[in-house]
Design an enzyme around this catalytic site. Structure first.
Site, mmCIF file in Angstrom:
data_model
loop_
_atom_site.group_PDB
_atom_site.id
_atom_site.type_symbol
_atom_site.label_atom_id
_atom_site.label_comp_id
_atom_site.label_asym_id
_atom_site.label_seq_id
_atom_site.Cartn_x
_atom_site.Cartn_y
_atom_site.Cartn_z
ATOM 1 N N GLY A 177 -36.060 7.536 -20.860
ATOM 2 C CA GLY A 177 -35.944 8.798 -20.138
ATOM 3 C C GLY A 177 -35.575 8.671 -18.673
ATOM 4 N N GLY A 186 -22.249 -2.658 -26.213
ATOM 5 C CA GLY A 186 -22.832 -2.223 -27.480
ATOM 6 C C GLY A 186 -23.032 -3.400 -28.405
ATOM 7 C CB CYS A 240 -27.090 13.279 -18.069
ATOM 8 S SG CYS A 240 -26.603 11.765 -17.274
ATOM 9 C CB ILE A 263 -20.477 3.019 -27.381
ATOM 10 C CG1 ILE A 263 -21.252 1.904 -28.076
ATOM 11 C CG2 ILE A 263 -19.095 3.143 -27.949
ATOM 12 C CD1 ILE A 263 -21.545 2.127 -29.558
#
Length: 303
Positions: free
Chosen positions: A72, A242, A129, A190
């Site tokens: 977060g 990734g 976001c 990614i």
């Protein structure tokens, strides 16, 4: 020895390996293990205007060949970053990519304006976001919103601007073309794939946030495919990431079209991973008698 230097958006990197945003903190702990100058660059933790404590625990869950996280965007805020962390990082003889995030376009613009007054080398705009004004959607999942936020941040800074793309879209090449048209100097991809794990006994999601971003070796083939597609769709440089956990994986990502490579989840199981990957990549290139790493960028030969 093979020349490992690359350029991304006019910024020179001594080698193409960069710890990804959110996995390396600000490098303090890792400097006890190796000099940060061995890295091509460092992507900092996602920075917001005000400090964020992140999501409540549990916020990490194991998956087959990977992990989920819902940390977060825990970070100390832009003031603490500029006053305390950035001066330290700028002494480490490596490229600093300041990753920025915000719940609105205005927040991202404010952060970019602040960073424009510093000596940071590049800005990496995370468009995965939440967009509060659109009910929690992400800026990066629609071409129009991706283009708007990129254009606004582009106006706010003269720093080289890298836009970090979400894979949770129907066609990532369309998003890449939209941010290129809006003034992005490069794209990175990614970001994590959205995933979920459930505890079969409590019958609750393992993550307190219910869902989280999946990373690690399991996502690598998806990342390679998307890097290849995007590098063939835009004319700006691509930073690939990734599931990269070895020099061979970094080389594969560069063959797909990446000019540089970020390393994320691998650092959690091997804190030396970025330096090891630099060394493995060097050895592989020398084994194949490749004098310059730039020769392999986009060198894949599709059937």
């Amino acid at each position: 020895m093979t020349d490992l230097s690359v350029q991304v958006a006019g910024v020179p990197f001594k080698n193409p390996i960069i710890p990804a945003s959110g996995v390396f903190g600000y490098g303090h702990e890792y400097e006890e293990l190796f000099p940060l100058s061995k890295l091509g660059g460092i992507a900092t933790k996602g920075t917001t205007i005000t400090p964020r404590p992140g999501n409540p625990s549990p916020r990490i869950a194991e998956t087959p060949s990977g992990m989920l996280n819902s940390v977060g965007l825990q970070n100390p805020g832009i003031d603490a970053f500029i006053d305390r962390e950035l001066p330290y990082l700028l002494t480490k003889d490596t490229v600093i990519l300041a990753n920025i995030a915000g719940s609105t376009i205005e927040e991202c613009v404010t952060i970019a304006e602040r960073l424009d007054q510093t000596d940071v080398h590049m800005i990496e705009l995370n468009i995965s976001c939440p967009n509060v004004k659109k009910g929690g959607a992400a800026f990066g999942v629609h071409c129009d919103s991706a283009e708007r936020i990129t254009a606004a941040v582009r106006q706010a800074t003269k720093k080289p601007l890298v836009v970090k793309l979400s894979p949770n879209v129907t066609d990532i090449t369309e998003i890449a073309k939209a941010v290129e048209a809006a003034g992005a100097d490069a794209v990175s991809l990614i970001n994590t794939l959205l995933g979920m794990r459930i505890d079969i006994r409590s019958k609750r999601p393992i993550l307190r946030n219910n869902v989280g971003g999946m990373s690690g070796p399991a996502v690598f083939p998806i990342a390679v495919r998307m890097v290849w597609q995007v590098s063939n769709a835009v004319s700006i440089p691509v930073i690939g990431m990734g599931g990269v956990d070895s020099g061979a994986a970094a080389m594969e990502m560069m063959l797909a079209g990446a000019s540089a490579v970020q390393v994320g989840a691998a650092i959690f199981t091997d804190p030396y991973a970025p330096v090891r990957i630099v060394e493995e990549l060097q050895a592989l290139l020398e084994e194949q008698h490749i004098a310059d790493v730039k020769e392999i960028i986009g060198a894949v030969k599709p059937w």
